[in-house]
Design a protein around this motif. Structure first.
Motif, PDB file in Angstrom:
ATOM      1  N   UNK A   1       8.565  -1.546  -8.413  1.00 48.04           N
ATOM      2  CA  UNK A   1       8.460  -2.219  -7.129  1.00 48.04           C
ATOM      3  C   UNK A   1       7.074  -2.049  -6.550  1.00 48.04           C
ATOM      4  N   UNK A   2       6.835  -2.582  -5.349  1.00 49.07           N
ATOM      5  CA  UNK A   2       5.505  -2.511  -4.734  1.00 49.07           C
ATOM      6  C   UNK A   2       5.275  -1.200  -3.980  1.00 49.07           C
ATOM      7  N   UNK A   3       4.013  -0.823  -3.872  1.00 42.22           N
ATOM      8  CA  UNK A   3       3.631   0.343  -3.068  1.00 42.22           C
ATOM      9  C   UNK A   3       3.693  -0.024  -1.584  1.00 42.22           C
ATOM     10  N   UNK A   4       4.425   0.764  -0.852  1.00 40.52           N
ATOM     11  CA  UNK A   4       4.469   0.640   0.609  1.00 40.52           C
ATOM     12  C   UNK A   4       3.837   1.905   1.182  1.00 40.52           C
ATOM     13  N   UNK A   5       2.577   1.810   1.581  1.00 39.61           N
ATOM     14  CA  UNK A   5       1.835   3.005   1.976  1.00 39.61           C
ATOM     15  C   UNK A   5       2.424   3.663   3.223  1.00 39.61           C
TER      16      UNK A   5
ATOM     17  N   UNK B   1      -1.873   3.250  -9.715  1.00 37.89           N
ATOM     18  CA  UNK B   1      -0.773   3.657  -8.857  1.00 37.89           C
ATOM     19  C   UNK B   1       0.484   4.086  -9.586  1.00 37.89           C
ATOM     20  N   UNK B   2       0.576   3.824 -10.892  1.00 39.67           N
ATOM     21  CA  UNK B   2       1.748   4.218 -11.673  1.00 39.67           C
ATOM     22  C   UNK B   2       1.470   5.521 -12.424  1.00 39.67           C
ATOM     23  N   UNK B   3       2.441   6.430 -12.461  1.00 37.04           N
ATOM     24  CA  UNK B   3       2.220   7.670 -13.194  1.00 37.04           C
ATOM     25  C   UNK B   3       2.223   7.430 -14.693  1.00 37.04           C
ATOM     26  N   UNK B   4       1.204   7.918 -15.383  1.00 36.74           N
ATOM     27  CA  UNK B   4       1.179   7.915 -16.841  1.00 36.74           C
ATOM     28  C   UNK B   4       1.975   9.105 -17.353  1.00 36.74           C
ATOM     29  N   UNK B   5       1.859  10.238 -16.636  1.00 33.74           N
ATOM     30  CA  UNK B   5       2.562  11.468 -16.978  1.00 33.74           C
ATOM     31  C   UNK B   5       2.583  12.359 -15.745  1.00 33.74           C
TER      32      UNK B   5
ATOM     33  N   UNK C   1       4.078  11.384  -5.498  1.00 35.93           N
ATOM     34  CA  UNK C   1       3.632  10.693  -4.286  1.00 35.93           C
ATOM     35  C   UNK C   1       2.126  10.442  -4.335  1.00 35.93           C
ATOM     36  N   UNK C   2       1.383  11.398  -4.871  1.00 36.56           N
ATOM     37  CA  UNK C   2      -0.071  11.252  -4.948  1.00 36.56           C
ATOM     38  C   UNK C   2      -0.469  10.147  -5.917  1.00 36.56           C
ATOM     39  N   UNK C   3       0.333   9.939  -6.962  1.00 36.10           N
ATOM     40  CA  UNK C   3       0.092   8.793  -7.853  1.00 36.10           C
ATOM     41  C   UNK C   3       0.209   7.487  -7.071  1.00 36.10           C
ATOM     42  N   UNK C   4       1.278   7.356  -6.279  1.00 38.99           N
ATOM     43  CA  UNK C   4       1.447   6.142  -5.479  1.00 38.99           C
ATOM     44  C   UNK C   4       0.307   5.990  -4.473  1.00 38.99           C
ATOM     45  N   UNK C   5      -0.137   7.113  -3.906  1.00 44.77           N
ATOM     46  CA  UNK C   5      -1.219   7.070  -2.918  1.00 44.77           C
ATOM     47  C   UNK C   5      -2.534   6.591  -3.532  1.00 44.77           C
ATOM     48  N   UNK C   6      -2.660   6.754  -4.863  1.00 44.85           N
ATOM     49  CA  UNK C   6      -3.886   6.322  -5.542  1.00 44.85           C
ATOM     50  C   UNK C   6      -3.907   4.821  -5.809  1.00 44.85           C
ATOM     51  N   UNK C   7      -2.780   4.134  -5.580  1.00 45.88           N
ATOM     52  CA  UNK C   7      -2.719   2.698  -5.820  1.00 45.88           C
ATOM     53  C   UNK C   7      -3.045   1.887  -4.584  1.00 45.88           C
ATOM     54  N   UNK C   8      -3.171   0.596  -4.757  1.00 43.83           N
ATOM     55  CA  UNK C   8      -3.476  -0.303  -3.649  1.00 43.83           C
ATOM     56  C   UNK C   8      -2.194  -0.720  -2.937  1.00 43.83           C
ATOM     57  N   UNK C   9      -2.250  -0.952  -1.631  1.00 39.66           N
ATOM     58  CA  UNK C   9      -1.059  -1.415  -0.898  1.00 39.66           C
ATOM     59  C   UNK C   9      -0.497  -2.684  -1.523  1.00 39.66           C
ATOM     60  N   UNK C  10       0.804  -2.701  -1.742  1.00 40.06           N
ATOM     61  CA  UNK C  10       1.460  -3.863  -2.319  1.00 40.06           C
ATOM     62  C   UNK C  10       1.391  -3.956  -3.826  1.00 40.06           C
ATOM     63  N   UNK C  11       0.608  -3.069  -4.443  1.00 35.83           N
ATOM     64  CA  UNK C  11       0.487  -3.112  -5.905  1.00 35.83           C
ATOM     65  C   UNK C  11       1.825  -2.759  -6.549  1.00 35.83           C
ATOM     66  N   UNK C  12       2.172  -3.478  -7.606  1.00 35.15           N
ATOM     67  CA  UNK C  12       3.413  -3.207  -8.319  1.00 35.15           C
ATOM     68  C   UNK C  12       3.236  -1.986  -9.215  1.00 35.15           C
ATOM     69  N   UNK C  13       4.175  -1.045  -9.080  1.00 38.69           N
ATOM     70  CA  UNK C  13       4.109   0.178  -9.869  1.00 38.69           C
ATOM     71  C   UNK C  13       5.428   0.365 -10.620  1.00 38.69           C
TER      72      UNK C  13
END
Length: 284
Positions: free
Chosen positions: A141-145, A206-210, A224-236
């Motif tokens: 789904x998308x990142x919701x910051x 924004x997606x965790x590799x590991x 959570x920090x992986x998601x924080x590294x992505x862009x708003x709305x980016x699909x992860x």
């Protein structure tokens, strides 16, 4: 496999996996497709160099690559990194010999792990090879910051300075370090995150590799920090959420991602707790 086989072998692996994934998870434009190609060839080339005895291809009489199997061994733990047959050629006796060839390097391993696709043929082969299965979930789904908590403690890592934490957390979750594979993840666009003394993660877009940690609190912070590294709305996406990793299910639901069934993890021998852990699809 030889170095000359790498581009064609990587393409067979890409195509075999892409045929199993929803279109929204596949590269959407030329730039994304090129990045995917570079990552896949980097993966194949890396494991050919580190584990040549586990790198096999199947070829036609004309020398055309139609199948690939890649296996690695780290501190006595064997893992299947990639296994695929050209789309449309499955069920023709290609996959069995490939898998058996890669399994030769597992003969003296104390434990083994396979991250399976949902392909029934692949799951049947792994189970018949003596592996036990562990059902898994995935999330996307998308990142919701606005949902990302404040006060996260994970920081940008350094593969050299943080080597002890990386090795120790990997041994905790799967009884073997990731060794040279960390550099390979970073060389193909991954970013290293570290929770001081308690765990590490690699994130891409924004997606965790590991994610590997000593405790659920550190693993939760890292995800959570992986998601924080992505862009708003980016699909992860978060893959292979297995038994004893409810902490990850809680995080993805709090982010608003949707849970779906995933291919199972197959295991053999004593791998340790496999938690708190989100394994790498390429490097386990």
């Amino acid at each position: 496999m030889t170095e000359a086989d790498v581009p064609a072998a990587a393409k067979v692996g890409r195509d075999a996996l892409n045929a199993l994934y929803p279109v929204e998870f596949q590269p959407a434009d030329d730039a994304a497709r090129e990045a995917h190609r570079v990552r896949s060839e980097g993966r194949v080339g890396h494991l050919l160099r580190t584990d040549p005895d586990g790198a096999w291809v199947s070829v036609t009489e004309d020398g055309e690559v139609v199948g690939i199997a890649l296996a690695l061994v780290r501190e006595g733990v064997w893992g299947l990194s990639l296994f695929g047959v050209r789309t449309g050629m499955q069920g023709q006796g290609i996959g069995g010999p490939l898998l058996n060839a890669s399994l030769q390097t597992a003969e003296h391993a104390r434990a083994a792990i396979i991250l399976s696709s949902a392909d029934p043929r692949a799951m049947r082969r792994y189970f018949r090879a003596g592996f036990a299965l562990r059902p898994c979930l995935a999330a996307a789904g998308p990142i919701n910051r606005s949902r990302i908590p404040s006060g996260l403690r994970s920081r940008a890592g350094d593969a050299g300075r943080d080597a002890d934490t990386i090795a120790a957390a990997s041994r905790h979750v799967r009884s073997a370090e990731h060794g040279p594979d960390v550099a390979a993840m970073l060389a193909t666009g991954g970013e290293l995150l570290v929770y001081e003394g308690r765990g590490w993660a690699v994130v891409r877009d924004g997606s965790p590799v590991i994610v590997a940690a000593f405790d659920d609190e550190a693993a939760t912070d890292l995800l959570w920090s992986c998601f924080a590294a992505g862009r708003p709305g980016e699909s992860v996406h978060v893959d292979f959420i297995s038994q004893s990793n409810d902490w990850a299910a809680a995080v993805v639901l709090d982010m608003g991602l949707s849970l779906t069934p995933d291919g199972p993890v197959f295991t053999r021998g004593d791998l340790g707790p496999l938690a708190p852990y989100l394994p790498s699809g390429a490097y386990l």
